[in-house]
Design a protein around this motif. Structure first.
Motif, PDB file in Angstrom:
ATOM      1  N   PRO A  16      12.252  10.203  19.829  1.00 19.60           N
ATOM      2  CA  PRO A  16      11.441  11.406  19.627  1.00 19.60           C
ATOM      3  C   PRO A  16      11.903  12.530  20.551  1.00 19.60           C
ATOM      4  O   PRO A  16      12.429  12.295  21.638  1.00 19.60           O
ATOM      5  CB  PRO A  16      10.020  10.955  19.982  1.00 19.60           C
ATOM      6  CG  PRO A  16      10.211   9.766  20.849  1.00 19.60           C
ATOM      7  CD  PRO A  16      11.491   9.124  20.425  1.00 19.60           C
ATOM      8  N   SER A  17      11.676  13.738  20.101  1.00 21.25           N
ATOM      9  CA  SER A  17      12.035  14.895  20.917  1.00 21.25           C
ATOM     10  C   SER A  17      10.977  15.093  21.990  1.00 21.25           C
ATOM     11  O   SER A  17       9.886  14.506  21.941  1.00 21.25           O
ATOM     12  CB  SER A  17      12.126  16.150  20.043  1.00 21.25           C
ATOM     13  OG  SER A  17      10.840  16.480  19.561  1.00 21.25           O
ATOM     14  N   VAL A  18      11.273  15.923  22.953  1.00 20.01           N
ATOM     15  CA  VAL A  18      10.325  16.215  24.034  1.00 20.01           C
ATOM     16  C   VAL A  18       9.058  16.818  23.452  1.00 20.01           C
ATOM     17  O   VAL A  18       7.943  16.463  23.862  1.00 20.01           O
ATOM     18  CB  VAL A  18      10.968  17.164  25.074  1.00 20.01           C
ATOM     19  CG1 VAL A  18       9.952  17.593  26.109  1.00 20.01           C
ATOM     20  CG2 VAL A  18      12.164  16.503  25.741  1.00 20.01           C
ATOM     21  N   GLU A  19       9.215  17.693  22.484  1.00 20.51           N
ATOM     22  CA  GLU A  19       8.049  18.321  21.861  1.00 20.51           C
ATOM     23  C   GLU A  19       7.167  17.278  21.179  1.00 20.51           C
ATOM     24  O   GLU A  19       5.946  17.327  21.273  1.00 20.51           O
ATOM     25  CB  GLU A  19       8.482  19.398  20.853  1.00 20.51           C
ATOM     26  CG  GLU A  19       9.145  20.613  21.470  1.00 20.51           C
ATOM     27  CD  GLU A  19      10.622  20.388  21.813  1.00 20.51           C
ATOM     28  OE1 GLU A  19      11.239  19.440  21.263  1.00 20.51           O
ATOM     29  OE2 GLU A  19      11.139  21.142  22.647  1.00 20.51           O
ATOM     30  N   GLN A  20       7.790  16.311  20.505  1.00 19.50           N
ATOM     31  CA  GLN A  20       7.018  15.267  19.842  1.00 19.50           C
ATOM     32  C   GLN A  20       6.276  14.399  20.855  1.00 19.50           C
ATOM     33  O   GLN A  20       5.123  14.031  20.640  1.00 19.50           O
ATOM     34  CB  GLN A  20       7.933  14.389  18.981  1.00 19.50           C
ATOM     35  CG  GLN A  20       8.477  15.092  17.758  1.00 19.50           C
ATOM     36  CD  GLN A  20       9.542  14.255  17.057  1.00 19.50           C
ATOM     37  OE1 GLN A  20      10.319  13.562  17.696  1.00 19.50           O
ATOM     38  NE2 GLN A  20       9.564  14.342  15.727  1.00 19.50           N
ATOM     39  N   ILE A  21       6.925  14.079  21.953  1.00 25.55           N
ATOM     40  CA  ILE A  21       6.284  13.271  22.995  1.00 25.55           C
ATOM     41  C   ILE A  21       5.106  14.028  23.589  1.00 25.55           C
ATOM     42  O   ILE A  21       4.011  13.472  23.753  1.00 25.55           O
ATOM     43  CB  ILE A  21       7.304  12.886  24.088  1.00 25.55           C
ATOM     44  CG1 ILE A  21       8.366  11.943  23.514  1.00 25.55           C
ATOM     45  CG2 ILE A  21       6.603  12.245  25.277  1.00 25.55           C
ATOM     46  CD1 ILE A  21       9.516  11.675  24.442  1.00 25.55           C
ATOM     47  N   LEU A  22       5.320  15.311  23.927  1.00 24.32           N
ATOM     48  CA  LEU A  22       4.233  16.104  24.508  1.00 24.32           C
ATOM     49  C   LEU A  22       3.068  16.235  23.534  1.00 24.32           C
ATOM     50  O   LEU A  22       1.901  16.129  23.936  1.00 24.32           O
ATOM     51  CB  LEU A  22       4.748  17.480  24.921  1.00 24.32           C
ATOM     52  CG  LEU A  22       5.682  17.506  26.126  1.00 24.32           C
ATOM     53  CD1 LEU A  22       6.228  18.902  26.344  1.00 24.32           C
ATOM     54  CD2 LEU A  22       4.971  17.009  27.367  1.00 24.32           C
ATOM     55  N   ALA A  23       3.361  16.442  22.253  1.00 18.10           N
ATOM     56  CA  ALA A  23       2.295  16.547  21.259  1.00 18.10           C
ATOM     57  C   ALA A  23       1.531  15.232  21.162  1.00 18.10           C
ATOM     58  O   ALA A  23       0.292  15.227  21.064  1.00 18.10           O
ATOM     59  CB  ALA A  23       2.876  16.933  19.903  1.00 18.10           C
TER      60      ALA A  23
END
Length: 114
Positions: A16-23
């Motif tokens: 997963p991308s950083v954005e996906q992890i943060l979301a």
């Protein structure tokens, strides 16, 4: 001879991308078990095991603080040891160079003397 079918494993999904992890993290509930510290085990027979007394909470907080300080101390000591190891390696290399130069100098002096 036996022929075994070659096993084809499925390809791994992309991480997963950083954005996906943060979301994902931001979308979780604060009471999610992943974000809660495990309860301290009770060593005595407390009539209310689910509700630790204020004194016990303070003792647990002090224990966590002590363990934190111990961990920080360990990390700092480890860093100092690594720096010392690097410094000793450099000094050892320097001593080897100086020793080799000294040996060459001694050999030259012996050749000139004889």
């Amino acid at each position: 001879m036996s022929s075994k079918a070659k096993r084809v494993l499925p390809t791994r999904p992309e991480p997963p991308s950083v954005e996906q992890i943060l979301a994902d993290v931001q979308g979780t509930h604060p009471a999610d078990p992943v974000f809660l510290l495990p309860a301290e085990p009770h060593r005595d027979h407390d009539p209310s095991p689910g509700f630790p007394s204020p004194g016990r909470q303070e003792a647990a907080a002090e224990k966590r603080e002590r363990l934190y300080r111990q961990s920080r101390s360990y990390v700092e000591m480890n860093q100092r040891l690594q720096e010392s190891r690097d410094q000793l390696r450099d000094q050892c290399e320097e001593l080897r160079r100086v020793g080799a130069a000294l040996e060459r100098g001694i050999t030259e002096m012996r050749q000139k003397a004889f």
